[in-house]
Design a protein around this motif. Structure first.
Motif, short mmCIF file in Angstrom:
data_model
loop_
_atom_site.label_atom_id
_atom_site.label_comp_id
_atom_site.label_asym_id
_atom_site.label_seq_id
_atom_site.Cartn_x
_atom_site.Cartn_y
_atom_site.Cartn_z
N TRP A 19 0.86 -1.19 0.00
CA TRP A 19 0.00 0.00 0.00
C TRP A 19 0.89 1.23 0.00
O TRP A 19 2.04 1.16 0.44
CB TRP A 19 -0.90 0.01 1.24
CG TRP A 19 -0.14 -0.14 2.53
CD1 TRP A 19 0.67 0.79 3.13
CD2 TRP A 19 -0.09 -1.29 3.39
NE1 TRP A 19 1.21 0.29 4.30
CE2 TRP A 19 0.76 -0.99 4.47
CE3 TRP A 19 -0.70 -2.56 3.35
CZ2 TRP A 19 1.02 -1.90 5.50
CZ3 TRP A 19 -0.43 -3.45 4.37
CH2 TRP A 19 0.41 -3.12 5.43
N GLN A 108 -4.86 1.55 2.43
CA GLN A 108 -5.59 1.16 1.23
C GLN A 108 -4.63 0.39 0.34
O GLN A 108 -3.71 0.97 -0.24
CB GLN A 108 -6.05 2.41 0.48
CG GLN A 108 -6.97 3.29 1.28
CD GLN A 108 -8.37 3.27 0.72
OE1 GLN A 108 -8.55 3.49 -0.46
NE2 GLN A 108 -9.34 2.96 1.54
N TYR A 110 -2.79 -1.29 -2.70
CA TYR A 110 -2.75 -1.00 -4.14
C TYR A 110 -3.73 -1.94 -4.85
O TYR A 110 -3.94 -3.09 -4.43
CB TYR A 110 -1.35 -1.29 -4.70
CG TYR A 110 -0.26 -0.33 -4.31
CD1 TYR A 110 -0.32 1.02 -4.62
CD2 TYR A 110 0.88 -0.79 -3.65
CE1 TYR A 110 0.71 1.89 -4.28
CE2 TYR A 110 1.92 0.07 -3.30
CZ TYR A 110 1.83 1.41 -3.62
OH TYR A 110 2.85 2.26 -3.28
N ASP A 111 -4.33 -1.44 -5.93
CA ASP A 111 -5.22 -2.28 -6.74
C ASP A 111 -4.52 -3.59 -7.09
O ASP A 111 -3.38 -3.58 -7.52
CB ASP A 111 -5.58 -1.57 -8.06
CG ASP A 111 -6.67 -0.53 -7.85
OD1 ASP A 111 -7.31 -0.54 -6.79
OD2 ASP A 111 -6.85 0.30 -8.76
N GLY A 112 -5.22 -4.69 -6.91
CA GLY A 112 -4.69 -5.99 -7.34
C GLY A 112 -3.79 -6.66 -6.32
O GLY A 112 -3.40 -7.82 -6.52
N GLN A 114 -4.59 -7.53 -3.19
CA GLN A 114 -5.30 -8.56 -2.42
C GLN A 114 -5.37 -9.90 -3.17
O GLN A 114 -5.00 -10.94 -2.61
CB GLN A 114 -6.69 -8.07 -2.03
CG GLN A 114 -7.33 -8.95 -0.99
CD GLN A 114 -8.37 -8.22 -0.15
OE1 GLN A 114 -8.57 -7.02 -0.32
NE2 GLN A 114 -9.01 -8.93 0.74
N HIS A 221 4.62 -3.93 -9.73
CA HIS A 221 3.45 -4.31 -8.93
C HIS A 221 3.59 -5.78 -8.53
O HIS A 221 4.05 -6.60 -9.34
CB HIS A 221 2.18 -4.12 -9.75
CG HIS A 221 0.92 -4.23 -8.95
ND1 HIS A 221 0.48 -5.43 -8.42
CD2 HIS A 221 0.02 -3.30 -8.56
CE1 HIS A 221 -0.64 -5.22 -7.76
NE2 HIS A 221 -0.94 -3.94 -7.82
#
Ligand code: MG
Length: 231
Positions: A19, A108, A110-112, A114, A221
């Motif tokens: 995050w 929060q 980062y997108d993706g 989880q 990422h």
């Protein structure tokens, strides 16, 4: 290059790997300032002056150089010092810190991240390995982690090899059987390499590789590593 057949577990940095940390800290500082305005208004006024918080924190960091690995201690002492300088009750530092700390865990992902953690955790034990004071088990990433090693509790920070070895020992594995993933080229990547771990650079901040040592496998990422690791 990674020796995939040897990897039996993964250690992960938290802040700026899973995050973004600065939006979280900025929000926690706002919540802290609001709390001070209610409970220690002179301190709130003092801390609202430009540069004051930074100067107090610098003084605390210098006074407690032996606690550089313990951001919780340094943050709490900086609040205590602010209260003292404003002539308010220093014991309020404990409650004020808790307000800050609760919001500091409200990260929060980062997108993706989880789904990436879910895929990795299905194959490998995951262990958090952080210099910061995030508690991974108070975040949405918590369910995927088996354990966490923090510089605050262990007493030395990355890139010191001892904290990497402590994480490997907790997994009952030799360092070379552990893959460490993190965003910091020095504290994470260089530290892990020098500790004998395997490593890949999760370069979320888009930095240039700063070391003479050959640049390891690099992604921007965590999710980009999943297909490669789980192939
Ligand atoms: Mg980090």
């Amino acid at each position: 290059m990674l020796n995939l057949s040897k990897i039996q577990a993964i250690t992960l940095d938290l802040d700026d790997t899973l995050w973004p940390v600065w939006p979280t800290i900025a929000r926690a500082e706002v919540v802290l300032q609001d709390w001070l305005a209610l409970h220690a208004p002179q301190t709130a006024l003092l801390c609202a002056q430009p540069g004051v918080k930074q100067a107090i924190r610098a003084a605390i960091n210098q006074r407690h150089a032996d606690k550089a690995h313990d951001l919780t201690f340094l943050r709490r002492e900086a609040i205590r010092e602010s209260l003292l300088r404003a002539g308010e009750a220093p014991h309020l530092a404990d409650a004020a810190f808790e307000v800050f700390f609760a919001e500091r865990q409200n990260v929060q992902l980062y997108d993706g991240v989880q789904p990436a953690l879910a895929r990795l955790a299905a194959r490998y034990p995951l262990v958090g390995l952080s210099n910061g004071n995030a508690d991974v088990f108070r975040t949405e990433a918590g369910p995927y982690f088996q354990a966490a090693v923090s510089a605050r509790v262990f007493g030395v920070a990355k890139p010191d090899a001892r904290i990497f070895h402590a994480a490997a020992a907790q997994l009952n594995l030799p360092p070379e059987a552990v893959l460490h993933l993190g965003d910091d080229a020095t504290t994470d990547v260089l530290g892990a390499l020098l500790a004998g771990m395997q490593t890949a650079w999760v370069n979320t901040q888009g930095h240039d590789w700063p070391h003479d040592l050959a640049q390891p496998l690099t992604v921007s990422h965590l999710a980009e590593l999943c297909d490669y690791l789980l192939a």
